[in-house]
Enzyme design. Structure first.
Site, PDB file in Angstrom:
ATOM      1  N   SER A  99      28.752  35.496  44.490  1.00 41.95           N
ATOM      2  CA  SER A  99      27.567  34.649  44.610  1.00 41.95           C
ATOM      3  C   SER A  99      27.470  33.679  43.422  1.00 41.95           C
ATOM      4  O   SER A  99      28.388  32.909  43.190  1.00 41.95           O
ATOM      5  CB  SER A  99      26.319  35.522  44.746  1.00 41.95           C
ATOM      6  OG  SER A  99      25.228  34.773  45.215  1.00 41.95           O
TER       7      SER A  99
ATOM      8  N   ASP B 227      26.764  35.761  51.578  1.00 37.11           N
ATOM      9  CA  ASP B 227      26.743  36.094  50.149  1.00 37.11           C
ATOM     10  C   ASP B 227      27.514  37.376  49.815  1.00 37.11           C
ATOM     11  O   ASP B 227      27.291  38.430  50.405  1.00 37.11           O
ATOM     12  CB  ASP B 227      25.281  36.260  49.732  1.00 37.11           C
ATOM     13  CG  ASP B 227      25.075  36.142  48.240  1.00 37.11           C
ATOM     14  OD1 ASP B 227      25.596  37.004  47.506  1.00 37.11           O
ATOM     15  OD2 ASP B 227      24.403  35.191  47.810  1.00 37.11           O
TER      16      ASP B 227
END
Length: 263
Positions: free
Chosen positions: A40, A155
């Site tokens: 991320s 993510d």
């Protein structure tokens, strides 16, 4: 001969700006990673650094970026897949990295995404860097998932908040992990709307997930570092200054310890 250093830079939204401050401190102390794995926001900062963008340049961008620079909202676009699209995020990454491929980076780099079809992590170790980093940082429900072959990616922090195993698998002798989400799941008084509910749930889930992962990974991590970011939301881009400085202080405080581990 000194040992090789691998950095595992964790997820964390706006808190992940601390990674840039941390890298600036290591640069000043002459500590250079041999491998970087990111998840991320850790993928964003780690990927830019591995691709040749200096921590100083990243800090300048972080200090000046506004929500409208990354939020690409159009009422006509809202669909069953997400509230927002990710074109602006990809455009920003392409502006900084061009069409460069991960395998061409000076520092070996990988980033972790979550394949929601297969229900497992997926590690990018090749291909267009901007695309891979975008996939790794796509918050599910908020940003539209990224299609990649027969995969649908979101993510990396959903399943892998701090990619310790990924950087160990790259060949690092010493693994230093930076987790910027300490205290993110502390009790709150209220959540105000549907977006707040979603983001709060992510905080609670990945806080629990990280605890389980640390037990499973055991001694893979030689040094776990957590900047003190209490009170700073991972969704508050205005908190950049404090976040950067906390990361910088963390790097300065631990540079010598890292050097000792590498002997």
């Amino acid at each position: 001969m000194s040992k090789t250093l691998g950095l595992a830079l964790g997820a964390g939204g706006a808190r992940g700006a601390a990674h840039a401050g941390f890298l600036r401190a290591l640069d000043e102390e002459g500590v250079k990673p041999d491998y970087i794995a990111g998840s991320s926001m850790g993928a964003v900062v780690g990927g830019l650094y591995a691709g040749g963008v200096s921590p100083e340049e990243m800090e300048k961008i972080i200090r000046t970026i506004k929500k409208r620079d990354i939020i690409d909202f159009s009422p006509a676009f809202v669909s069953k897949m997400a509230l927002l699209r990710t074109k602006k995020v990809h455009d920003l990454l392409r502006r900084l990295l061009g069409d460069r491929k991960i395998e061409d980076f000076a520092i070996p780099f990988v980033c972790v995404a979550t394949d929601i079809y297969a229900g497992e992590t997926f590690v990018f170790d090749s291909g267009e860097a901007a695309f891979a980093i975008q996939a790794s940082s796509t918050i599910p429900g908020v940003f539209r998932p990224v299609k990649y072959g027969n995969r649908l990616l979101v993510d990396g922090g959903c399943l892998c908040r701090v990619p310790v195993k990924a950087v160990k698998d790259m060949g690092a002798d010493v693994v230093v992990a930076v987790d910027v989400l300490k205290n993110c799941a502390k009790p709150v008084a209220e959540v105000k709307n549907i977006l707040s509910v979603m983001l709060r749930v992510y905080d609670v889930i990945d806080n629990n997930q990280t605890g389980l992962t640390r037990k499973l990974e055991g001694g893979m991590c030689d040094l776990l570092l957590e900047p003190e970011l209490e009170g700073i939301s991972q969704y508050d881009v205005k908190a950049a200054e404090n976040t950067l400085e906390e990361g910088y202080a963390l790097g300065k405080a631990n540079a010598q310890k890292i050097k000792e581990l590498l002997k």
